[in-house]
Design an enzyme around this catalytic site. Sequence first.
Site, PDB file in Angstrom:
ATOM      1  N   ASP A  64       0.877  -1.160   0.000  1.00 21.11           N
ATOM      2  CA  ASP A  64       0.000   0.000   0.000  1.00 21.11           C
ATOM      3  C   ASP A  64       0.921   1.219   0.000  1.00 21.11           C
ATOM      4  O   ASP A  64       1.644   1.458   0.986  1.00 21.11           O
ATOM      5  CB  ASP A  64      -0.900  -0.010   1.255  1.00 21.11           C
ATOM      6  CG  ASP A  64      -1.915   1.136   1.218  1.00 21.11           C
ATOM      7  OD1 ASP A  64      -1.650   2.152   0.540  1.00 21.11           O
ATOM      8  OD2 ASP A  64      -2.962   1.004   1.874  1.00 21.11           O
ATOM      9  N   TYR A 158      -7.873  15.999  -8.819  1.00 21.45           N
ATOM     10  CA  TYR A 158      -6.932  15.080  -9.488  1.00 21.45           C
ATOM     11  C   TYR A 158      -5.761  15.871 -10.080  1.00 21.45           C
ATOM     12  O   TYR A 158      -4.598  15.522  -9.921  1.00 21.45           O
ATOM     13  CB  TYR A 158      -7.683  14.310 -10.584  1.00 21.45           C
ATOM     14  CG  TYR A 158      -6.826  13.355 -11.376  1.00 21.45           C
ATOM     15  CD1 TYR A 158      -6.441  12.124 -10.852  1.00 21.45           C
ATOM     16  CD2 TYR A 158      -6.411  13.670 -12.671  1.00 21.45           C
ATOM     17  CE1 TYR A 158      -5.667  11.236 -11.598  1.00 21.45           C
ATOM     18  CE2 TYR A 158      -5.641  12.789 -13.420  1.00 21.45           C
ATOM     19  CZ  TYR A 158      -5.273  11.571 -12.878  1.00 21.45           C
ATOM     20  OH  TYR A 158      -4.497  10.691 -13.618  1.00 21.45           O
TER      21      TYR A 158
HETATM   22  P1  NAD Z   1      -5.557   1.494 -13.055  1.00 23.62           P
HETATM   23  O1  NAD Z   1      -6.734   1.800 -12.228  1.00 23.62           O
HETATM   24  O2  NAD Z   1      -5.686   0.558 -14.206  1.00 23.62           O
HETATM   25  O3  NAD Z   1      -4.347   0.976 -12.146  1.00 23.62           O
HETATM   26  C1  NAD Z   1      -4.008   1.588 -10.927  1.00 23.62           C
HETATM   27  C2  NAD Z   1      -3.404   0.548 -10.005  1.00 23.62           C
HETATM   28  O4  NAD Z   1      -2.985   1.196  -8.801  1.00 23.62           O
HETATM   29  C3  NAD Z   1      -4.400  -0.571  -9.590  1.00 23.62           C
HETATM   30  O5  NAD Z   1      -3.822  -1.840  -9.802  1.00 23.62           O
HETATM   31  C4  NAD Z   1      -4.638  -0.310  -8.113  1.00 23.62           C
HETATM   32  O6  NAD Z   1      -4.902  -1.483  -7.352  1.00 23.62           O
HETATM   33  C5  NAD Z   1      -3.316   0.340  -7.719  1.00 23.62           C
HETATM   34  N1  NAD Z   1      -3.442   1.084  -6.465  1.00 23.62           N
HETATM   35  C6  NAD Z   1      -4.449   1.928  -6.098  1.00 23.62           C
HETATM   36  N2  NAD Z   1      -4.250   2.367  -4.845  1.00 23.62           N
HETATM   37  C7  NAD Z   1      -3.087   1.813  -4.417  1.00 23.62           C
HETATM   38  C8  NAD Z   1      -2.355   1.876  -3.196  1.00 23.62           C
HETATM   39  N3  NAD Z   1      -2.795   2.612  -2.155  1.00 23.62           N
HETATM   40  N4  NAD Z   1      -1.203   1.173  -3.093  1.00 23.62           N
HETATM   41  C9  NAD Z   1      -0.773   0.416  -4.128  1.00 23.62           C
HETATM   42  N5  NAD Z   1      -1.434   0.288  -5.291  1.00 23.62           N
HETATM   43  C10 NAD Z   1      -2.575   0.994  -5.444  1.00 23.62           C
HETATM   44  O7  NAD Z   1      -5.046   2.925 -13.580  1.00 23.62           O
HETATM   45  P2  NAD Z   1      -3.947   3.329 -14.676  1.00 23.62           P
HETATM   46  O8  NAD Z   1      -4.664   4.013 -15.765  1.00 23.62           O
HETATM   47  O9  NAD Z   1      -3.021   2.205 -14.959  1.00 23.62           O
HETATM   48  O10 NAD Z   1      -3.198   4.456 -13.840  1.00 23.62           O
HETATM   49  C11 NAD Z   1      -1.847   4.370 -13.450  1.00 23.62           C
HETATM   50  C12 NAD Z   1      -1.333   5.782 -13.230  1.00 23.62           C
HETATM   51  O11 NAD Z   1      -1.438   6.511 -14.458  1.00 23.62           O
HETATM   52  C13 NAD Z   1      -2.114   6.586 -12.191  1.00 23.62           C
HETATM   53  O12 NAD Z   1      -1.201   7.345 -11.410  1.00 23.62           O
HETATM   54  C14 NAD Z   1      -2.978   7.495 -13.029  1.00 23.62           C
HETATM   55  O13 NAD Z   1      -3.335   8.671 -12.350  1.00 23.62           O
HETATM   56  C15 NAD Z   1      -2.068   7.758 -14.210  1.00 23.62           C
HETATM   57  N6  NAD Z   1      -2.727   8.218 -15.434  1.00 23.62           N
HETATM   58  C16 NAD Z   1      -3.679   7.455 -16.038  1.00 23.62           C
HETATM   59  C17 NAD Z   1      -4.303   7.931 -17.191  1.00 23.62           C
HETATM   60  C18 NAD Z   1      -5.382   7.162 -17.915  1.00 23.62           C
HETATM   61  O14 NAD Z   1      -6.072   7.740 -18.781  1.00 23.62           O
HETATM   62  N7  NAD Z   1      -5.560   5.871 -17.656  1.00 23.62           N
HETATM   63  C19 NAD Z   1      -3.925   9.183 -17.725  1.00 23.62           C
HETATM   64  C20 NAD Z   1      -2.932   9.915 -17.079  1.00 23.62           C
HETATM   65  C21 NAD Z   1      -2.337   9.427 -15.923  1.00 23.62           C
END
Ligand code: NAD
Length: 272
Positions: A64, A158
């Site tokens: 976490d 965000y």
């Molecule tokens: P996702 O929801 O597919 O994956 C996020 C992962 O983080 C999940 O596996 C979740 O279990 C894990 N997680 C959440 N809280 C946690 C914690 N407290 N400790 C450990 N793990 C934790 O999302 P994603 O799209 O892969 O996002 C990854 C990163 O990319 C994030 O920081 C997100 O803000 C960023 N991002 C995503 C997008 C998009 O459009 N998908 C765009 C810009 C930035």
Amino acid sequence: MSDHTSNARRAIFITGGGSGIGRAVAIYFAERGWFVGIGDINEENMEDTLGMTEGGFKYSHKLDVRDRDAWDVALKAFATAAGGRIDVVFNNAGIAHGGPYIDQPKEELEALLDINVKGVLFGAQAAHEHLVKTAPTSILINTASIAGIIGAPGLAAYSATKWAVRGLTESLDAEWAADGVRVASLCPGFIDTPMIAQVQGDSNRTAKEALQESGMEVSPVNDVADVVWSIVHGDDLHYTVGKFAKKMRRLHRWMPGTIRKQMRQRGLGVEL
Ligand code: NAD
């Protein structure tokens, strides 16, 4: 300092490795011979990621990111598993909550701060002692977002967390230069992951559907893995992913009045 020029297998630790971007990056680096470690709160999803990841050099650790001490334990255990080295820490786990700012519940604001900001601050601190040992080819990569470059309506909290990540990145890039440890941020546009597959508020459509209906670019998650690979082998500070993010970054830099007008009139053109 350990000998980074030796033939030892390079190692990357990825948070949020149970899903989306973290999963894609894990698969990508494993295919290229890296020792891959993933950390996530979701153990089942991590198992799935490992199942999709090639080769024997893979490792998972329930983590976490909000827990500072747990970071130390996780990175120490991964360094041991990887033969004593960590070359890259991909500080990527994050969550998204959007909607009109004044309506956002306190719990959402706290979760955004705890995971997207505190989690990343803690990860950077814990990573340093490992990255110093593999300098000057080591790097900390923090996942920000194009929302960390432009502020958009419906994404205020965000966006604030992602600006914080970009600020941390610039500061540490300067602070750790003397140690030979690079620091960079990843600033994706919209990426096709479970994060944008959630149904939005009272509507019956997902963010991805809303984005696509309004003609917005949603990039495949493998595009992010390509960029993370080029970050590790590059020397820049902030990296965008996708044409949309690139365009927004350029507009923000060179035509700030235009982007402000657009945001005030119609935001991103989509309700998130
Ligand atoms: P996702 O929801 O597919 O994956 C996020 C992962 O983080 C999940 O596996 C979740 O279990 C894990 N997680 C959440 N809280 C946690 C914690 N407290 N400790 C450990 N793990 C934790 O999302 P994603 O799209 O892969 O996002 C990854 C990163 O990319 C994030 O920081 C997100 O803000 C960023 N991002 C995503 C997008 C998009 O459009 N998908 C765009 C810009 C930035």
